[in-house]
Structure formats: structure tokens, C-alpha cells
Motif scaffolding. Structure first.
Motif, PDB file in Angstrom:
ATOM      1  N   TRP A   1      68.945 119.647   6.966  1.00 46.45           N
ATOM      2  CA  TRP A   1      68.210 118.540   7.571  1.00 46.45           C
ATOM      3  C   TRP A   1      69.022 117.844   8.662  1.00 46.45           C
ATOM      4  O   TRP A   1      68.445 117.243   9.583  1.00 46.45           O
ATOM      5  CB  TRP A   1      67.736 117.576   6.493  1.00 46.45           C
TER       6      TRP A   1
ATOM      7  N   ALA B   1      67.419 117.030  12.176  1.00 43.77           N
ATOM      8  CA  ALA B   1      67.458 115.650  12.681  1.00 43.77           C
ATOM      9  C   ALA B   1      67.857 115.613  14.148  1.00 43.77           C
ATOM     10  O   ALA B   1      67.542 114.659  14.870  1.00 43.77           O
ATOM     11  CB  ALA B   1      68.430 114.812  11.852  1.00 43.77           C
TER      12      ALA B   1
ATOM     13  N   GLU C   1      55.972 111.158   6.421  1.00 37.69           N
ATOM     14  CA  GLU C   1      55.968 109.855   5.740  1.00 37.69           C
ATOM     15  C   GLU C   1      54.569 109.589   5.197  1.00 37.69           C
ATOM     16  O   GLU C   1      53.576 109.709   5.916  1.00 37.69           O
ATOM     17  CB  GLU C   1      56.393 108.771   6.726  1.00 37.69           C
TER      18      GLU C   1
ATOM     19  N   MET D   1      62.753 105.639   4.630  1.00 38.22           N
ATOM     20  CA  MET D   1      63.439 105.378   5.903  1.00 38.22           C
ATOM     21  C   MET D   1      62.419 105.086   6.988  1.00 38.22           C
ATOM     22  O   MET D   1      61.428 104.431   6.757  1.00 38.22           O
ATOM     23  CB  MET D   1      64.367 106.544   6.255  1.00 38.22           C
TER      24      MET D   1
ATOM     25  N   ALA E   1      60.423 109.964   9.582  1.00 36.58           N
ATOM     26  CA  ALA E   1      61.112 110.827   8.610  1.00 36.58           C
ATOM     27  C   ALA E   1      60.187 111.949   8.146  1.00 36.58           C
ATOM     28  O   ALA E   1      58.975 111.770   8.025  1.00 36.58           O
ATOM     29  CB  ALA E   1      61.578 110.006   7.415  1.00 36.58           C
TER      30      ALA E   1
ATOM     31  N   CYS F   1      64.975 114.550   6.780  1.00 34.64           N
ATOM     32  CA  CYS F   1      65.737 113.921   7.852  1.00 34.64           C
ATOM     33  C   CYS F   1      64.938 112.783   8.450  1.00 34.64           C
ATOM     34  O   CYS F   1      63.713 112.710   8.303  1.00 34.64           O
ATOM     35  CB  CYS F   1      66.117 114.927   8.933  1.00 34.64           C
ATOM     36  N   ASP F   2      65.641 111.889   9.106  1.00 31.52           N
ATOM     37  CA  ASP F   2      65.028 110.825   9.881  1.00 31.52           C
ATOM     38  C   ASP F   2      65.596 110.914  11.293  1.00 31.52           C
ATOM     39  O   ASP F   2      66.751 110.539  11.520  1.00 31.52           O
ATOM     40  CB  ASP F   2      65.333 109.455   9.263  1.00 31.52           C
TER      41      ASP F   2
ATOM     42  N   SER G   1      67.770 106.758  -1.005  1.00 32.14           N
ATOM     43  CA  SER G   1      67.471 106.815   0.434  1.00 32.14           C
ATOM     44  C   SER G   1      67.202 105.420   0.985  1.00 32.14           C
ATOM     45  O   SER G   1      67.622 105.093   2.104  1.00 32.14           O
ATOM     46  CB  SER G   1      66.297 107.756   0.710  1.00 32.14           C
TER      47      SER G   1
ATOM     48  N   TYR H   1      69.265 103.442   4.034  1.00 34.83           N
ATOM     49  CA  TYR H   1      68.606 102.800   5.169  1.00 34.83           C
ATOM     50  C   TYR H   1      69.048 101.338   5.301  1.00 34.83           C
ATOM     51  O   TYR H   1      69.306 100.851   6.416  1.00 34.83           O
ATOM     52  CB  TYR H   1      67.089 102.910   4.989  1.00 34.83           C
TER      53      TYR H   1
END
Length: 390
Positions: free
Chosen positions: A275, A279, A323, A333, A337, A350-351, A379, A383
Motif C-alpha cells: 500500500w 499511496a 471509504e 483516515m 483512502a 493507503c491514504d 488507523s 490519523y
């Protein structure tokens, strides 16, 4: 807290504290967490035990089945074929898999399969338990299957059949077994300790899976489990046909099969690494997974709304969840994401906004449909730490 092993950046000590506190649950067994930000690893932690007798400690190189966290690797593998011009996202899948054209499927595309719009979430005909481990039997069953709904008119998650819907076209255009392809073109180039089909020499590193007792999940989990009690329904067949799907995860024939929807085996570090590259748009340093245009297509919303399999609102890109629109369904996040949870609690995502790569694995399986509260608590705290640094 001395049970927690590994490394943490002091900026993320509160994440480590939550991770350690989760081990205080009497049913906790083993888990690992890895988080990258940009090109840097900020958390790489593990704790607990790997065996069913709670005698063998979780090691730095312990491996565990991550279930559907495997799906995005299959998506990247087939999108690499799209990048190479070997098949199209919007051309009929039957162009590379002629047998697939039967039973009203002549126009189904790879895009529809990857975004769970094909209507092939389950096989109707009851298959014998051993069919799950016979690639040709499963591929033939899906080639013969009539869609449960008109392809493209709705979406319903394909928890297990995705392995052959993606893997058979991959096998045909790459002339390579799917597990071998993923090893050679994704895991090895990225330095991931991850397998779809665990080699003999790595079996001793596998953690034994168990289920948390007396936990019933949220409203969506309860609705899904109720639907799975109807043997002729799609929910039951999606998760329970062949019946070996539900009972084999600690058995060698499951561990060594190449079911790229559900039996990837690795660790938090490997998920975070995968990820981390996504990202950054599919390329980071020497690592190249996909062209950025295909990564953008992968994470673009293709479907959203009530999922016919999961009986919950879901949003999908191509082989990835986006999301989600309800509390507890997202990644904790930013709104961009994307990634994938795995049955029982594992999570990789991933974000792109914060350049976070995230991997969490556990061998104590919870009952949630999408996000497990343990992974989500971690997570969310990552964040919060990022925002306080800013």
C-alpha cells in the motif's frame, strides 16, 4: 506492555499504546501492525502468540492468512495485463476466456468483475468440498454459471469466486499460475514476505487462526450471518459453496492453494509495503506496480449503494473498497483512502493524501463484515497523530 516487539517512531507512541492495550483482551492471541508515511516506516510492531496452545510467541517473520486483503494484489496483477495491452477493461472477458461466454455472460467485462457487478458472487450448483482446491473445477463452474442478476445493473461482493473470475483470465494471458505470477511480479520485486500458496519451507511460520467467542458484530454482520442460514440463497453460497470455504483455513491444502480472493498469507509489513507503493500512485523509487493512470482508475468509484451479497452499503473501485458512507465502515483516515479488509480483522489500505501505507493482521478472528474495530482504532489514532504533527 513489554509484550510488544518492534519499532515505533516516538510521534506515534499513542498508537503503540492502543496496540498494546488490545492484547489485554482475554481472547487476544497474536497481531502485527506496520505503518509507512511517504518512504518511511513509522510503526512496525508485533505481539502475542501464533499457536493454538498459546505457547509460541509471534515473531518478526510470523505469517498469517489475511483473507480478502489478498484481492487488491489480484487486481494489480490483472491490471498489469491491461497495462501490457493483453486484455481490455471494457472488452468481453470471453475474448481471453471463450468458455466464459455461456449462460448469458458473453458481454461481461473485466471492469464489471473487478467492481463486483458481474452477478457472479456465488456458484449455484452445490460443489463437493474438494472442488475449492481444484482450479479447473472452479473455473469451469464459473464459466457455466448464470449471473444472479443482469451484469452491470447492481453490485454484490464476490468473496471467493473473485479468485477465478480474475485468476483464470490472468492465467490465460500471462501463461503463469496466479500465485506464481503474484510472487514474481508483485511480492518479490517489492520485497514482500507474502504468498498466495505458501511454499513447504514457509509453512512452519504460519499462525493458527481462531475465532473470538461470544461476539456478534454490528447490524450488518448480523444481517449477513442471518442470510447465510438460507442454504439456497446467494449469501450462503457465496461464503459456503464449496463447504470447505468455512472450515479449511488452518489446513495445509488451503494454505498452499492459489485462491487470490482469500488465502494470501503474509504479515503487516508486507501489506504496508504494497500500500505504500500505491499511496504514491503505483511507483516509488525502483518499485513499479502500475502506471498512475491505472491506479487512478483502480481507486475511482465504480459502484456504491446496497451490496447484494454483504447486505450493507458498499463503495468499490477496481478490486478495492473505497471509504464507506457509514460510521465504522471506512478506513479511519481521509476521504480518498482505499484498500481492503480481510475476514476476521486484517486490513491493508493507503491514504494518498497523507501518503500512509497501513497493514494490520491478527490470528484472533472477529465477526465484522468490513472494518474490525481493532484495526480501525489503530488507523484512527495514526490519523490523529498525523494531524497533531501538522
Amino acid at each position: 506492555m513489554s509484550n510488544v516487539q518492534g519499532y515505533f517512531d516516538p510521534r506515534f507512541e499513542s498508537v503503540r499504546d492502543i496496540f498494546a492495550a488490545q492484547q489485554q483482551d482475554p481472547q487476544a492471541r497474536g497481531s502485527a501492525l506496520c505503518v509507512t508515511i511517504g518512504g518511511e516506516t513509522v510503526l512496525d510492531l508485533w505481539q502475542g502468540v501464533v499457536d493454538k496452545d498459546n505457547q509460541q510467541v509471534w515473531e518478526q517473520d510470523s505469517l498469517v492468512n489475511v483473507f480478502s486483503c489478498t484481492k487488491p494484489l489480484g487486481a494489480v496483477a490483472i491490471l498489469q495485463q491491461v497495462e501490457a495491452g493483453k486484455l481490455g477493461l471494457d472488452t468481453p472477458l470471453a475474448d481471453v476466456w471463450p468458455e466464459f461466454a455461456q449462460a448469458g455472460k458473453a458481454q461481461i467485462t473485466l471492469r464489471q468483475v473487478l467492481s463486483h457487478q458481474s452477478g457472479l458472487s456465488a456458484v449455484t450448483e452445490t460443489l463437493p468440498p474438494e472442488a475449492l482446491f481444484d482450479w479447473n473445477v472452479m473455473s469451469s463452474a464459473l464459466a457455466a454459471q448464470r449471473p444472479w442478476w443482469a451484469p452491470g445493473e447492481a453490485h454484490g461482493y464476490a468473496p471467493v469466486t473473485y479468485a477465478w473470475l480474475v485468476g483464470e483470465p490472468l492465467r490465460r494471458v500471462s501463461d503463469t499460475r496466479p500465485g506464481q505470477y503474484i510472487q514474481e511480479h508483485i511480492c518479490r520485486p517489492l520485497g514482500m514476505d507474502f504468498f498466495v500458496g505458501v511454499p513447504d519451507q514457509d509453512l512452519p511460520r504460519l499462525a493458527h487462526l481462531s475465532r473470538l467467542r461470544n461476539q456478534y458484530g454490528d447490524e450488518y454482520a448480523r444481517a449477513l450471518f442471518a442470510s447465510m442460514g438460507k442454504p439456497e440463497g446467494m449469501g450462503f453460497k457465496a461464503f459456503g459453496n464449496p463447504s470447505s470455504m468455512m472450515v479449511s483455513s488452518n489446513e495445509r491444502h488451503w494454505q498452499q492453494a492459489e485462491i487470490l480472493s482469500a488465502n494470501g498469507t503474509g504479515n503487516a509489513r508486507s501489506l504496508a509495503r504494497f500500500w505504500q507503493v500505491l499511496a504514491h500512485g503505483g511507483k516509488l523509487g525502483e518499485a513499479h506496480l502500475l502506471d498512475s493512470e491505472l491506479v487512478d482508475e483502480m481507486r475511482r468509484e465504480h459502484v456504491q449503494g446496497m451490496d447484494r451479497t454483504l447486505l450493507a452499503p458498499t463503495r468499490f473501485g477496481l478490486g478495492v473498497m473505497l471509504e464507506q458512507p457509514y460510521e465504522g465502515g471506512g478506513f479511519g483516515m481521509g476521504p480518498q483512502a482505499y484498500g481492503h479488509p480481510g475476514a476476521g480483522g486484517c486490513l491493508g489500505f493507503c491514504d494518498p493524501e497523507t501518503q500512509v501505507g497501513f497493514g494490520y493482521v491478527t490470528n484472533a478472528m472477529g465477526p465484522y463484515v468490513l472494518m474490525d474495530p481493532r484495526a480501525l482504532a489503530l488507523s484512527r489514532e495514526v490519523y490523529q497523530c498525523l494531524r497533531s504533527v501538522d
